[in-house]
Design a protein around this motif. Structure first.
Motif, PDB file in Angstrom:
ATOM      1  N   PRO A 149      -9.712   8.868   8.320  1.00 40.26           N
ATOM      2  CA  PRO A 149     -11.117   8.524   8.104  1.00 40.26           C
ATOM      3  C   PRO A 149     -11.645   7.797   9.333  1.00 40.26           C
ATOM      4  O   PRO A 149     -10.873   7.324  10.170  1.00 40.26           O
ATOM      5  CB  PRO A 149     -11.068   7.612   6.879  1.00 40.26           C
ATOM      6  CG  PRO A 149      -9.681   7.055   6.877  1.00 40.26           C
ATOM      7  CD  PRO A 149      -8.802   8.105   7.460  1.00 40.26           C
ATOM      8  N   ASN A 164     -12.228  -1.161  -5.956  1.00 38.30           N
ATOM      9  CA  ASN A 164     -12.161   0.285  -5.764  1.00 38.30           C
ATOM     10  C   ASN A 164     -11.718   0.938  -7.072  1.00 38.30           C
ATOM     11  O   ASN A 164     -10.682   0.588  -7.631  1.00 38.30           O
ATOM     12  CB  ASN A 164     -11.186   0.638  -4.639  1.00 38.30           C
ATOM     13  CG  ASN A 164     -11.733   0.250  -3.279  1.00 38.30           C
ATOM     14  OD1 ASN A 164     -12.809   0.682  -2.890  1.00 38.30           O
ATOM     15  ND2 ASN A 164     -11.000  -0.584  -2.559  1.00 38.30           N
ATOM     16  N   TYR A 192      -5.826   8.814   0.857  1.00 45.36           N
ATOM     17  CA  TYR A 192      -5.947   7.370   1.022  1.00 45.36           C
ATOM     18  C   TYR A 192      -4.622   6.660   0.763  1.00 45.36           C
ATOM     19  O   TYR A 192      -4.593   5.433   0.641  1.00 45.36           O
ATOM     20  CB  TYR A 192      -7.028   6.811   0.099  1.00 45.36           C
ATOM     21  CG  TYR A 192      -8.420   7.198   0.522  1.00 45.36           C
ATOM     22  CD1 TYR A 192      -8.968   6.713   1.702  1.00 45.36           C
ATOM     23  CD2 TYR A 192      -9.184   8.070  -0.245  1.00 45.36           C
ATOM     24  CE1 TYR A 192     -10.242   7.078   2.104  1.00 45.36           C
ATOM     25  CE2 TYR A 192     -10.465   8.443   0.138  1.00 45.36           C
ATOM     26  CZ  TYR A 192     -10.992   7.943   1.319  1.00 45.36           C
ATOM     27  OH  TYR A 192     -12.255   8.308   1.717  1.00 45.36           O
ATOM     28  N   TRP A 213      -6.016  10.282  -3.526  1.00 45.49           N
ATOM     29  CA  TRP A 213      -6.921  11.244  -2.914  1.00 45.49           C
ATOM     30  C   TRP A 213      -8.375  10.920  -3.208  1.00 45.49           C
ATOM     31  O   TRP A 213      -8.709  10.477  -4.302  1.00 45.49           O
ATOM     32  CB  TRP A 213      -6.623  12.665  -3.423  1.00 45.49           C
ATOM     33  CG  TRP A 213      -5.244  13.124  -3.090  1.00 45.49           C
ATOM     34  CD1 TRP A 213      -4.120  12.997  -3.871  1.00 45.49           C
ATOM     35  CD2 TRP A 213      -4.811  13.760  -1.885  1.00 45.49           C
ATOM     36  NE1 TRP A 213      -3.028  13.518  -3.225  1.00 45.49           N
ATOM     37  CE2 TRP A 213      -3.418  14.000  -2.005  1.00 45.49           C
ATOM     38  CE3 TRP A 213      -5.480  14.158  -0.716  1.00 45.49           C
ATOM     39  CZ2 TRP A 213      -2.683  14.616  -0.995  1.00 45.49           C
ATOM     40  CZ3 TRP A 213      -4.744  14.778   0.290  1.00 45.49           C
ATOM     41  CH2 TRP A 213      -3.365  14.999   0.148  1.00 45.49           C
ATOM     42  N   GLY A 214      -9.232  11.128  -2.218  1.00 47.28           N
ATOM     43  CA  GLY A 214     -10.656  11.057  -2.441  1.00 47.28           C
ATOM     44  C   GLY A 214     -11.144  12.352  -3.063  1.00 47.28           C
ATOM     45  O   GLY A 214     -10.463  13.385  -3.007  1.00 47.28           O
ATOM     46  N   TRP A 223       0.833  -1.207   0.000  1.00 48.96           N
ATOM     47  CA  TRP A 223       0.000   0.000   0.000  1.00 48.96           C
ATOM     48  C   TRP A 223       0.867   1.258   0.000  1.00 48.96           C
ATOM     49  O   TRP A 223       0.708   2.146  -0.835  1.00 48.96           O
ATOM     50  CB  TRP A 223      -0.923  -0.034   1.217  1.00 48.96           C
ATOM     51  CG  TRP A 223      -1.903   1.096   1.336  1.00 48.96           C
ATOM     52  CD1 TRP A 223      -2.165   2.081   0.423  1.00 48.96           C
ATOM     53  CD2 TRP A 223      -2.780   1.351   2.445  1.00 48.96           C
ATOM     54  NE1 TRP A 223      -3.149   2.938   0.897  1.00 48.96           N
ATOM     55  CE2 TRP A 223      -3.535   2.507   2.129  1.00 48.96           C
ATOM     56  CE3 TRP A 223      -2.993   0.713   3.660  1.00 48.96           C
ATOM     57  CZ2 TRP A 223      -4.492   3.032   3.018  1.00 48.96           C
ATOM     58  CZ3 TRP A 223      -3.943   1.231   4.531  1.00 48.96           C
ATOM     59  CH2 TRP A 223      -4.684   2.383   4.200  1.00 48.96           C
ATOM     60  N   VAL A 272      -2.841   9.064   4.947  1.00 52.03           N
ATOM     61  CA  VAL A 272      -4.163   8.670   5.423  1.00 52.03           C
ATOM     62  C   VAL A 272      -4.284   8.807   6.935  1.00 52.03           C
ATOM     63  O   VAL A 272      -5.353   9.084   7.472  1.00 52.03           O
ATOM     64  CB  VAL A 272      -4.492   7.228   4.974  1.00 52.03           C
ATOM     65  CG1 VAL A 272      -3.549   6.220   5.623  1.00 52.03           C
ATOM     66  CG2 VAL A 272      -5.943   6.875   5.254  1.00 52.03           C
ATOM     67  N   GLN A 315      -9.839  13.736   1.045  1.00 56.44           N
ATOM     68  CA  GLN A 315      -9.323  12.767   2.013  1.00 56.44           C
ATOM     69  C   GLN A 315      -8.154  11.988   1.388  1.00 56.44           C
ATOM     70  O   GLN A 315      -8.293  11.425   0.304  1.00 56.44           O
ATOM     71  CB  GLN A 315     -10.423  11.791   2.414  1.00 56.44           C
ATOM     72  CG  GLN A 315      -9.951  10.578   3.211  1.00 56.44           C
ATOM     73  CD  GLN A 315      -9.444  10.935   4.591  1.00 56.44           C
ATOM     74  OE1 GLN A 315     -10.117  11.643   5.327  1.00 56.44           O
ATOM     75  NE2 GLN A 315      -8.261  10.467   4.931  1.00 56.44           N
ATOM     76  N   TYR A 330      -4.007   1.128  -5.069  1.00 56.59           N
ATOM     77  CA  TYR A 330      -2.949   1.704  -4.246  1.00 56.59           C
ATOM     78  C   TYR A 330      -2.137   2.683  -5.097  1.00 56.59           C
ATOM     79  O   TYR A 330      -1.455   2.279  -6.046  1.00 56.59           O
ATOM     80  CB  TYR A 330      -2.024   0.622  -3.697  1.00 56.59           C
ATOM     81  CG  TYR A 330      -2.622  -0.276  -2.636  1.00 56.59           C
ATOM     82  CD1 TYR A 330      -3.823   0.026  -2.012  1.00 56.59           C
ATOM     83  CD2 TYR A 330      -1.965  -1.443  -2.256  1.00 56.59           C
ATOM     84  CE1 TYR A 330      -4.356  -0.804  -1.040  1.00 56.59           C
ATOM     85  CE2 TYR A 330      -2.487  -2.284  -1.283  1.00 56.59           C
ATOM     86  CZ  TYR A 330      -3.683  -1.963  -0.678  1.00 56.59           C
ATOM     87  OH  TYR A 330      -4.200  -2.791   0.283  1.00 56.59           O
ATOM     88  N   ALA A 351      -9.370   8.641  -6.177  1.00 61.23           N
ATOM     89  CA  ALA A 351     -10.276   7.535  -5.885  1.00 61.23           C
ATOM     90  C   ALA A 351     -11.683   7.963  -6.258  1.00 61.23           C
ATOM     91  O   ALA A 351     -12.156   9.001  -5.805  1.00 61.23           O
ATOM     92  CB  ALA A 351     -10.200   7.181  -4.406  1.00 61.23           C
TER      93      ALA A 351
END
Length: 330
Positions: free
Chosen positions: A242, A94, A35, A28-29, A21, A237, A33, A66, A103
């Motif tokens: 989160p 995902n 990730y 990024w979300g 990972w 992250v 956010q 990832y 993401a």
């Protein structure tokens, strides 16, 4: 004790794998956010993978999202001409945009599973995958079971050797294992701070490899961040946690979890191991089916983590002491 079976697939792997990972770099979300685990040096990541290989690691776990595919590209580069001597796992479900490192959501359909595999193999530079895992832990069981027949066909075609589900739910894991003979693994969060006895029972019942993500509690069990004055950066992250990330709060260790580390530190390090090596040794002692996959970004991290292969499981007395210390909390 340095190797284990990848569940009922019979594939032999090192007793510790390398989680990929972190080497994927930023992701990024759409809401900002993070990730990923922040910026990484790809050349150092390659050197870390090479050092892990030198120390006996043969199992590498990544995912299509990832770093929006970057982890797979770096891993493929690092493995180079050694593909046939290692076991590679990746995941699907995902969705992401590779160029923007964004993401974008989730897709648990058979159609996406098949199209995602094409990208996985291309980025890794291989024509087959040893283990292909559903990455959506809360997908309804009925929907997940629709993937079993297509996955079995991929095994028959030689494009994958086995498959599994990344989920913390023992009932979901059991249903997947019952549905398909080539289901070989479940990936779930497991560490000395977060035991999952029900899942360990499922591993033994169905002869599944329990691939332990979070074996070092997102870095908390390294001791590196304990009492640290600085915060983890905002592109990590853990820096903007989160809700599912319990070990860190806004870049610093969550106090109650840091206190638990203090409670078990002496027992985990009593035979001269580092805290990291003790935490990984605890997982190796927990069950013959467990397969921890600590992440690394540097050669130094690879050397510390995978020295545990030579040290082996935590001694029985130390394991019992840890269990006694934590019993009142479970």
């Amino acid at each position: 004790m340095t190797t284990r079976k990848l569940g009922r697939s019979g594939i032999e792997v090192s007793a510790l794998g390398l989680g990929c990972w972190a080497i994927g770099g930023p992701l990024w979300g759409e809401d900002g956010q993070p990730y990923g685990w922040g910026e990484v040096d790809d050349d150092e990541s390659v050197r870390a993978v090479h050092r892990a290989l030198d120390l006996g690691v043969t199992f590498f776990d990544t995912a299509s999202n990832y770093g929006a595919g970057h982890s797979e590209r770096v891993l493929g580069r690092a493995l180079g001409g050694r593909r046939d001597s290692v076991v590679v796992a990746s995941k699907f479900g995902n969705t992401f945009e590779e160029q923007t490192r964004l993401a974008t959501g989730a897709d648990g359909t058979p159609e996406y599973m098949l199209s995602c595999l094409d990208g996985v193999l291309d980025r890794l530079g291989t024509d087959y995958l040893d283990l292909y895992q559903l990455h959506l832990g809360h997908l309804p069981t009925e929907q997940a079971l629709e993937l079993v027949d297509p996955l079995e066909k991929l095994v028959a075609q030689g494009r994958i050797r086995a498959y599994g589900w990344s989920t913390d739910d023992p009932e979901r894991a059991a249903a997947f294992a019952e549905a398909g003979p080539n289901c070989a693994a479940v990936q779930y969060d497991h560490s000395v701070l977060n035991d999952n006895a029900a899942m360990v029972d499922v591993l033994a019942r169905y002869e599944l490899a329990g691939i332990n993500r979070g074996p070092l509690a997102m870095g908390l069990l390294t001791g590196k961040y304990h009492g640290a004055a600085g915060r983890i950066g905002g592109d990590d992250v853990r820096g903007k946690s989160p809700e599912w990330l319990q070990y860190f709060t806004d870049g610093v260790p969550t106090p109650q979890w840091a206190e638990l580390v203090d409670r078990v530190r002496q027992a985990l390090t009593a035979d001269g191991r580092t805290l990291t090596q003790g935490a990984l040794g605890w997982l190796l002692a927990r069950s013959p089916w467990t397969l921890p996959i600590p992440g690394v970004r540097t050669v130094a991290q690879a050397e510390e983590n995978f020295a545990t292969l030579a040290l082996g499981p935590l001694p029985e007395a130390a394991f019992a002491e840890v269990e006694s210390l934590l019993a009142e909390l479970r």
